[in-house]
Scaffold this motif. Structure first.
Motif, PDB file in Angstrom:
ATOM      1  N   TRP A  25       0.829  -1.219   0.000  1.00 11.05           N
ATOM      2  CA  TRP A  25       0.000   0.000   0.000  1.00 11.05           C
ATOM      3  C   TRP A  25       0.858   1.261   0.000  1.00 11.05           C
ATOM      4  CZ3 TRP A  25      -5.308   0.134   2.927  1.00 11.05           C
ATOM      5  CH2 TRP A  25      -6.185  -0.752   2.303  1.00 11.05           C
TER       6      TRP A  25
ATOM      7  N   GLU B 128       2.892   5.846  -3.151  1.00  9.83           N
ATOM      8  CA  GLU B 128       3.981   6.537  -3.853  1.00  9.83           C
ATOM      9  C   GLU B 128       3.635   6.656  -5.333  1.00  9.83           C
ATOM     10  OE1 GLU B 128       7.352   4.082  -3.030  1.00  9.83           O
ATOM     11  OE2 GLU B 128       7.569   4.819  -0.975  1.00  9.83           O
ATOM     12  N   ALA B 129       3.161   5.533  -5.914  1.00 11.48           N
ATOM     13  CA  ALA B 129       2.831   5.530  -7.349  1.00 11.48           C
ATOM     14  C   ALA B 129       1.706   6.520  -7.649  1.00 11.48           C
ATOM     15  CB  ALA B 129       2.444   4.115  -7.794  1.00 11.48           C
ATOM     16  N   ALA B 130       0.808   6.696  -6.694  1.00  7.08           N
ATOM     17  CA  ALA B 130      -0.311   7.634  -6.880  1.00  7.08           C
ATOM     18  C   ALA B 130       0.127   9.080  -6.619  1.00  7.08           C
ATOM     19  CB  ALA B 130      -1.461   7.260  -5.950  1.00  7.08           C
ATOM     20  N   GLU B 131       1.419   9.236  -6.299  1.00  6.40           N
ATOM     21  CA  GLU B 131       2.012  10.559  -6.056  1.00  6.40           C
ATOM     22  C   GLU B 131       1.306  11.315  -4.946  1.00  6.40           C
ATOM     23  OE1 GLU B 131       2.780  12.622  -9.699  1.00  6.40           O
ATOM     24  OE2 GLU B 131       4.060  10.996 -10.425  1.00  6.40           O
TER      25      GLU B 131
ATOM     26  N   ARG C  29       3.789   1.512  -1.427  1.00  6.44           N
ATOM     27  CA  ARG C  29       4.250   1.670  -2.820  1.00  6.44           C
ATOM     28  C   ARG C  29       3.123   2.202  -3.701  1.00  6.44           C
ATOM     29  NH1 ARG C  29       6.147  -3.661  -2.557  1.00  6.44           N
ATOM     30  NH2 ARG C  29       8.147  -3.663  -1.465  1.00  6.44           N
ATOM     31  N   ASP C  30       1.906   1.725  -3.466  1.00  8.44           N
ATOM     32  CA  ASP C  30       0.746   2.237  -4.233  1.00  8.44           C
ATOM     33  C   ASP C  30       0.578   3.740  -3.990  1.00  8.44           C
ATOM     34  OD1 ASP C  30       0.207  -0.325  -5.108  1.00  8.44           O
ATOM     35  OD2 ASP C  30      -1.541  -0.613  -3.811  1.00  8.44           O
TER      36      ASP C  30
ATOM     37  N   TRP D 255      -4.418   7.738   3.496  1.00 12.15           N
ATOM     38  CA  TRP D 255      -4.227   8.027   2.070  1.00 12.15           C
ATOM     39  C   TRP D 255      -5.630   8.262   1.495  1.00 12.15           C
ATOM     40  CZ3 TRP D 255      -1.285   3.119   3.190  1.00 12.15           C
ATOM     41  CH2 TRP D 255       0.031   3.408   3.594  1.00 12.15           C
TER      42      TRP D 255
END
Ligand SMILES: Cc1cc2nc3c(=O)[nH]c(=O)nc-3n(C[C@H](O)[C@H](O)[C@H](O)COP(=O)(O)O)c2cc1C
Length: 217
Positions: free
Chosen positions: A31, A36-39, A33-34, A98
């Motif tokens: 989660w 981070e990927a979603a900025e 990493r998700d 988040w």
């Protein structure tokens, strides 16, 4: 203040017992990493809850700076308000929100000071000005003015001019050893998914296996 009257639909993204990893610390990493990927801005920021010696719950945001199989690492001033609270009562909480992903993770456990080598390693990895700031601030203590604070920074900078900044004894890391980790996924109609992992501390620093449950929203 439109937000007070809004009713957001949190979507239908699947999150259930079959989609979660057996080890919640590994699931947390997925989660994060998700996020981070979603900025998401500062995805590693969390609200640390700690109860002080008067039994008063207290909270503030800190940054997660490490994840290991033992738990969650953050760094701070040991003499700060949070440091005193943890000294009085080691049980703490950590809340990651988040919100734009309709996700939150709620962690409960016990905070332990990491050893000085680990604190040194982390301190040495920080930008020099942040290292100086650790010396310059008696975190959570009152100060007369911004100017007085700037003076403390300048004095600390002068003290270390031309040499490496060593870690102050009063500054370092804690690790939260989790006994409860809840993954919350917002769903439509307030029928959210809540998957919670719990384990018990059998002896100091020794934990039983994680068990998993679904909670009602
Ligand atoms: C995004 C964000 C990240 C922060 N990260 C830290 C941190 O990693 N360590 C820290 O001591 N304070 C951090 N702070 C400041 C704390 O929220 C808090 O003001 C400070 O630690 C003093 O808290 P205390 O008086 O309860 O001890 C951060 C604040 C924000 C908003």
């Amino acid at each position: 203040m439109d937000s007070l009257n809004r009713h957001e639909d949190y979507g239908q993204e699947l999150f259930d017992e079959t989609h979660v990893l057996a080890n919640p610390i590994e699931q947390f990493k997925v989660w994060l990493r998700d996020a981070e990927a979603a900025e998401i801005y500062e995805p590693n920021a969390f609200v640390l809850g700690a109860v002080n010696s008067e039994g008063q719950p207290t909270s503030r945001t800190v940054l997660l700076k490490g994840i290991s199989e033992d738990g969650f690492f953050f760094a701070t001033n040991y003499l700060s308000r949070k440091g005193s609270a943890i000294e009085a009562e080691a049980r703490v909480s950590a809340t990651f929100g988040w919100y734009s992903m309709f996700r939150q993770v709620l962690i409960e456990g016990r905070a332990v000071k990491v050893d000085s080598i680990e604190s040194d390693d982390y301190f040495n990895s920080r930008p020099r000005d942040s290292q100086i700031a650790a010396w310059a601030s008696r975190q959570s203590q009152p100060i007369a003015s911004r100017a007085a604070l700037e003076e403390q920074f300048a004095a600390a900078a002068a003290k270390f001019e031309g040499v490496a900044v060593t870690r102050p004894e009063f500054w370092g890391g804690y690790r939260i050893l989790p006994t409860r980790i809840e993954f919350w996924k917002g769903r439509s109609n307030r029928m959210h998914d809540r998957i919670v992992f719990t384990r018990t501390e059998i002896a100091e620093g020794r934990f039983g296996e994680w068990s998993i449950e679904r909670l009602q929203p």
